[in-house]
Design an enzyme around this catalytic site. Structure first.
Site, short mmCIF file in Angstrom:
data_model
loop_
_atom_site.label_atom_id
_atom_site.label_comp_id
_atom_site.label_asym_id
_atom_site.label_seq_id
_atom_site.Cartn_x
_atom_site.Cartn_y
_atom_site.Cartn_z
N PHE A 149 0.81 -1.23 0.00
CA PHE A 149 0.00 0.00 0.00
C PHE A 149 0.84 1.27 0.00
CE2 PHE A 149 0.87 0.05 4.55
CZ PHE A 149 0.95 1.40 4.82
N LYS A 173 -1.31 -7.24 -9.18
CA LYS A 173 -2.30 -7.31 -8.09
C LYS A 173 -1.84 -6.27 -7.06
CE LYS A 173 -3.16 -8.43 -4.36
NZ LYS A 173 -3.50 -7.44 -3.30
N ARG A 177 -5.81 -1.82 -0.30
CA ARG A 177 -6.13 -0.63 0.50
C ARG A 177 -6.15 0.64 -0.34
NH1 ARG A 177 -1.99 -1.68 5.31
NH2 ARG A 177 -2.30 -3.91 5.45
N SER A 226 5.31 -6.83 3.49
CA SER A 226 5.90 -7.08 4.81
C SER A 226 6.70 -8.38 4.81
CB SER A 226 4.78 -7.15 5.84
OG SER A 226 3.88 -8.18 5.49
N CYS A 281 9.65 1.81 3.56
CA CYS A 281 10.62 0.75 3.87
C CYS A 281 12.02 1.33 3.96
CB CYS A 281 10.57 -0.35 2.83
SG CYS A 281 11.19 0.20 1.24
N GLU A 381 9.64 -3.29 12.81
CA GLU A 381 9.21 -2.25 11.87
C GLU A 381 7.95 -1.58 12.43
OE1 GLU A 381 7.77 -3.45 7.92
OE2 GLU A 381 8.98 -1.80 7.14
P1 NAD Z 1 1.50 -6.54 3.20
O1 NAD Z 1 2.53 -7.60 3.29
O2 NAD Z 1 0.40 -6.54 4.18
O3 NAD Z 1 0.77 -6.61 1.76
C1 NAD Z 1 1.52 -6.61 0.56
C2 NAD Z 1 0.72 -7.36 -0.50
O4 NAD Z 1 0.59 -8.71 -0.09
C3 NAD Z 1 -0.67 -6.80 -0.74
O5 NAD Z 1 -0.91 -6.76 -2.13
C4 NAD Z 1 -1.58 -7.80 -0.03
O6 NAD Z 1 -2.81 -7.97 -0.68
C5 NAD Z 1 -0.78 -9.10 -0.06
N1 NAD Z 1 -0.98 -9.93 1.14
C6 NAD Z 1 -1.22 -9.50 2.41
N2 NAD Z 1 -1.29 -10.54 3.25
C7 NAD Z 1 -1.08 -11.64 2.51
C8 NAD Z 1 -1.05 -13.03 2.83
N3 NAD Z 1 -1.22 -13.47 4.05
N4 NAD Z 1 -0.81 -13.90 1.82
C9 NAD Z 1 -0.64 -13.47 0.56
N5 NAD Z 1 -0.66 -12.16 0.22
C10 NAD Z 1 -0.88 -11.26 1.17
O7 NAD Z 1 2.28 -5.15 3.17
P2 NAD Z 1 1.67 -3.69 3.23
O8 NAD Z 1 1.17 -3.41 4.60
O9 NAD Z 1 0.77 -3.44 2.08
O10 NAD Z 1 2.98 -2.82 2.94
C11 NAD Z 1 3.89 -2.44 3.93
C12 NAD Z 1 5.08 -3.38 3.99
O11 NAD Z 1 5.76 -3.42 2.73
C13 NAD Z 1 6.11 -2.92 5.00
O12 NAD Z 1 6.58 -4.02 5.71
C14 NAD Z 1 7.21 -2.32 4.14
O13 NAD Z 1 8.49 -2.31 4.72
C15 NAD Z 1 7.15 -3.22 2.96
N6 NAD Z 1 7.78 -2.60 1.80
C16 NAD Z 1 9.00 -3.06 1.42
C17 NAD Z 1 9.66 -2.46 0.37
C18 NAD Z 1 10.99 -2.95 -0.07
O14 NAD Z 1 11.45 -2.54 -1.12
N7 NAD Z 1 11.66 -3.82 0.68
C19 NAD Z 1 9.06 -1.38 -0.29
C20 NAD Z 1 7.80 -0.94 0.13
C21 NAD Z 1 7.17 -1.56 1.18
#
Ligand code: NAD
Length: 483
Positions: A149, A173, A177, A226, A281, A381
């Site tokens: 998101f 995909k 949110r 995450s 991140c 985090e």
């Molecule tokens: P999230 O892991 O909750 O969701 C990311 C994606 O995964 C979404 O599209 C969601 O629909 C899907 N998802 C969520 N739960 C899932 C599950 N149990 N099984 C399969 N798919 C699932 O992350 P978020 O809250 O949207 O984003 C924030 C996180 O992303 C933070 O931890 C941040 O550090 C990380 N992030 C990392 C980078 C990087 O380059 N390392 C960049 C941006 C964000």
């Protein structure tokens, strides 16, 4: 109210799943759209049309494949302001941050327009007697990207331009949110003129992700989110035989040396920790300061934080809202935990009120001093505008503390010492490092690093790495005996 649509085979369709949720403005609480999840049939269809389109797209000359990308870049620029406003309304960050995010995304489109050069393989004449060898990069099929998101306008563009320029089809995909900016970008992709089926957009949550990453028609998966989900996606997709690159969460440290420009370091540290309300991140939110400048630094940090305005991102403010009330509560719980653990609350951002938006998910910059390594705000985090300060007396000890972190996304050092900078570059265990710069955000022509629990895989997003991820190199060996 608008409903969020899928884009499959060049046409807009309503997702047909059973679950749904509302997309809500995090500052104003205005409902923006209703999002229905995709059904398994919707997802099958997106992959199927991707693979059908791939057959012709892979044969399309590379010069022709990049023409829609040039048009897409121009369309993104022409619509940057409007995209930024959509992004602010669904995400909560400020308009300046949204414009910057989109600029970073556009840079990836620009870099991917160089694919005719970037995807060239190597060649050695006389690799063996009378034998020449050539590496030929070939696309692989339909790739899926699952994105988070926090950068809904930029992160899809870490992947899509490279996947399609190299000759693959693509299914995005986005986060459930804040899916509206992705939807608008797909309208622009449609206008840019990709053949039907080459770029596809589907909506959904965890079930959709699990369906896509194990789908037999999918060649590989790019994931950002995450750490627990990144690890799950990496393991599940790899077990299903896919290529996977999965970027996870972070806990980034910044070191402020006794030779640093303290004012500059404080300014850059605060903007790194609090930009996008800390939902980054690359946020540097653990700050280890040399004991001789600790008081001066922390005082300056608090002064600068006091000057920050918090509010609706479309108004003239320095910091916007957090994504959901649940997330705001989670961040507030970290504050309570740090107070109970004995950290020194130097600035409390919890009582922030924003005129006109009483229900927004707002939290002001919050700064803790004397934060021990064992505390949750030091290790986990937070993804909110919380800064954890502690002092050090030995530079090597500070590096060792940074390296004990489970994560390895990014780190920064403020120093006037070349020797410290060199030690940092050699020894700090993070994939993106910055010296005398607040945030280690690589330009699109470098890959986006990440190590340890911040990255699962081998080849990262952006630039050469992602070109290699989206192609396989066939080795072509030739020998033509003299007649
Ligand atoms: P999230 O892991 O909750 O969701 C990311 C994606 O995964 C979404 O599209 C969601 O629909 C899907 N998802 C969520 N739960 C899932 C599950 N149990 N099984 C399969 N798919 C699932 O992350 P978020 O809250 O949207 O984003 C924030 C996180 O992303 C933070 O931890 C941040 O550090 C990380 N992030 C990392 C980078 C990087 O380059 N390392 C960049 C941006 C964000």
């Amino acid at each position: 109210m608008d409903t969020v649509r899928n884009y499959v085979d060049g046409a807009w369709t309503e997702p047909t799943g059973t679950d749904s949720e509302s997309v809500v403005n995090p500052a104003t609480k205005e409902p923006l759209a209703e999002l229905t999840y995709s059904s398994p049939d919707d997802l099958d269809r997106a992959v199927e049309v991707g693979n059908e389109a791939f057959e012709e797209w892979r044969e399309t000359p590379v010069e022709e494949r990049i023409q829609p990308l040039f048009r897409f870049k121009q369309l993104l620029e022409d619509h940057q302001e409007e995209l930024a406003e959509t992004l602010v309304s669904e995400h909560g960050k400020t308009k300046g941050e949204a414009m910057g995010e989109l600029r970073r995304g556009i840079e990836n489109v620009e870099v991917a327009c160089g694919i005719p050069t970037m995807m060239q393989g190597g060649h050695v004449s006389n690799a063996a007697p009378n034998i020449d060898e050539t590496g030929v990069r070939t696309p692989l099929g339909t790739f899926v990207a699952v994105t988070p998101f926090n950068f809904p306008g930029m992160i899809p563009l870490w992947f899509l331009p490279y996947a399609v320029a190299t000759g693959n089809s693509f299914v995005l995909k986005p986060s459930e949110r804040d899916p509206l900016v992705a939807e608008r970008m797909f309208e622009l992709l449609d206008e840019a003129g990709f053949p039907d089926g080459v770029v596809n957009l589907v909506h959904g949550g965890a079930d959709a992700v699990n369906e896509l990453i194990t789908h037999e028609g999918v060649a590989g998966v790019s994931f950002v989110g995450s750490t627990p989900v990144a690890k799950h996606v990496y393991e599940t997709a790899a077990a299903a035989g896919k290529r996977v690159q999965a970027q996870g969460g972070a806990k980034n440290h910044v070191l402020v040396s006794d030779s640093a420009d303290v004012d500059f370091a404080a300014e850059k540290t605060l903007s790194s920790a609090c930009a996008c309300a800390g939902e980054r991140c690359l946020a540097n939110d653990v700050v280890l300061v040399h004991e001789s400048v600790y008081d001066e630094f922390s005082q300056r940090l608090v002064e600068l934080a006091d000057e920050m305005t918090v509010g609706y991102g479309l108004d003239d403010v320095d910091m916007g809202a957090l994504i959901t009330p649940e997330h705001e509560q989670r961040v507030r719980a970290f504050v309570e935990d740090a107070m109970e653990g004995g950290a020194d609350l130097l600035r409390d951002g919890r009582d922030v009120t924003v005129e006109g938006y009483p229900d927004g998910n707002f939290l002001g910059p919050t700064i803790f001093g004397d934060v021990g390594e064992e505390m949750a705000i030091s290790r986990e985090e937070v993804f909110g505008p919380i800064v954890a300060l502690d002092s050090y007396d030995s530079f090597d000890d500070a590096i060792a503390r940074l390296n004990r972190s489970e994560f390895g996304n990014a780190a920064s050092l403020f120093t006037g010492s070349g020797a410290e900078a060199r030690t940092f570059r050699h020894d700090a265990e993070a994939g993106n490092l910055a010296v005398n710069a607040g945030t280690a955000a690589p330009m699109a022509f470098f890959h986006f690093g990440g190590r340890k629990a911040s990255f699962f895989g081998d080849l990262h997003a952006q630039a050469d790495d992602v070109v290699r991820f989206y192609t396989d190199e066939t080795v072509y060996i030739e020998r033509w005996p003299d007649q």
